[in-house]
Scaffold this active site. Structure first.
Site, short mmCIF file in Angstrom:
data_model
loop_
_atom_site.label_atom_id
_atom_site.label_comp_id
_atom_site.label_asym_id
_atom_site.label_seq_id
_atom_site.Cartn_x
_atom_site.Cartn_y
_atom_site.Cartn_z
CD GLU A 251 22.00 39.89 48.28
OE1 GLU A 251 21.89 39.23 49.32
OE2 GLU A 251 21.91 41.13 48.26
CE LYS B 97 15.03 43.45 57.65
NZ LYS B 97 15.57 42.36 56.89
N GLY C 88 21.43 44.76 50.32
CA GLY C 88 22.88 44.98 50.42
C GLY C 88 23.36 45.20 51.83
C1 5RP Z 1 22.49 41.00 51.82
C2 5RP Z 1 21.07 41.39 51.75
C3 5RP Z 1 20.14 40.78 52.75
O1 5RP Z 1 19.23 39.99 52.06
C4 5RP Z 1 19.45 41.87 53.52
O2 5RP Z 1 20.45 42.67 54.14
C5 5RP Z 1 18.51 41.30 54.58
O3 5RP Z 1 19.25 40.63 55.55
P1 5RP Z 1 18.57 39.99 56.83
O4 5RP Z 1 17.66 38.90 56.37
O5 5RP Z 1 19.72 39.51 57.67
O6 5RP Z 1 17.81 41.10 57.52
O7 5RP Z 1 20.64 42.16 50.93
O8 5RP Z 1 23.27 41.72 50.92
#
Ligand code: 5RP
Length: 246
Positions: A121, A139, A113
């Protein structure tokens, strides 16, 4: 517990260029699962952008798939790339969804999010036969909530009362703003970013949050990811739900 997961936790964090490379690695691995005739859920975020661009090239090369985007941003990109799109309401089963995440724990539970697309999603992940999450090594966390806020999509009506109720669950909440203006989701709602610190019972918290009137959805994705592809400086790693030892 994954044998290799904790070794990943101690890798030094990459600089921006390296991080982009790790995202691309994971994205390009994920698209290898796509076959002719599939319906593909297209997630949101900078990591997914690499996957969508690669799918665009594959479609240009003759691959026959249809995509269901999780956000207007992804829809715009997929349309530019001439990826055929359909609505979830016209096709309620998705073969594979490829999406990103803000945090991934050792049980493949997620916080999502960061881009504000969590509700769409989650709907799309729920209706997918296989959910592949693509991330770079930054992550991977020891516990959900350690590094990221938990985003919660709430109705505009009564948002501060909803925020107070969320804080009653043990967090501090902040209305998401962009340039001093409240961030508006694709569903025309607000996001409250909640700082719970380390979340100990994510499954219970997901339900408690969604029980508050005014909450549309929250960014805890419990048991939805089947596979997580992690791009790292040492190469790639795939974590699968079936390998989790409880
Ligand atoms: C969007 C999300 C994205 O998948 C999450 O924030 C990861 O983003 P990024 O790949 O830019 O790090 O949940 O709502």
């Amino acid at each position: 517990m994954y044998k290799f997961l904790y070794s990943l936790l101690y890798y030094p964090v990459g600089g921006p260029v390296e991080q982009e490379e790790m995202k691309k690695q994971a994205a390009e691995k994920a698209v290898q699962y796509i076959e002719d005739g599939m319906v593909i859920g297209l997630g949101t975020g900078s990591t997914v952008e690499f996957a969508v661009k690669k799918i665009g090239e594959m479609v240009k090369g003759g691959l026959k798939i249809t995509g269901i985007p999780t956000s207007l941003k992804t829809k715009r990109l997929a349309t530019e790339l001439k990826i055929p799109l359909i609505d979830l309401d016209d096709h309620t089963t998705i073969d594979i969804t490829i999406d990103g995440a803000d945090e991934v724990d050792s049980n493949l539970n997620l916080i999502k999010g960061g881009g504000g697309a969590l509700t769409r999603e989650k709907i799309i992940a729920f209706h997918s036969k296989k959910v592949i999450i693509i991330v770079d090594e930054t992550k991977i966390v020891k516990g959900l909530g350690c590094d990221s806020f938990l985003p919660v999509e709430v109705t505009k009506f009564g948002w501060s009362a909803t925020k107070k109720a969320l804080e009653g669950l043990g967090c501090t909440g902040e209305l998401r703003k962009i340039m001093d203006e409240a961030f508006i989701t694709d569903n025309q709602n607000y996001i409250i970013d909640c700082d719970f610190g380390k979340i100990t019972d994510a499954e219970a918290l997901e339900k408690e949050i969604n029980n508050i009137p005014g909450v549309l959805e929250n960014g805890l994705f419990i048991g939805l990811a089947d596979e997580v592809i992690v791009g790292s400086k040492q190469g790639m790693m795939t974590l699968e739900r079936q390998d989790i030892v409880q």
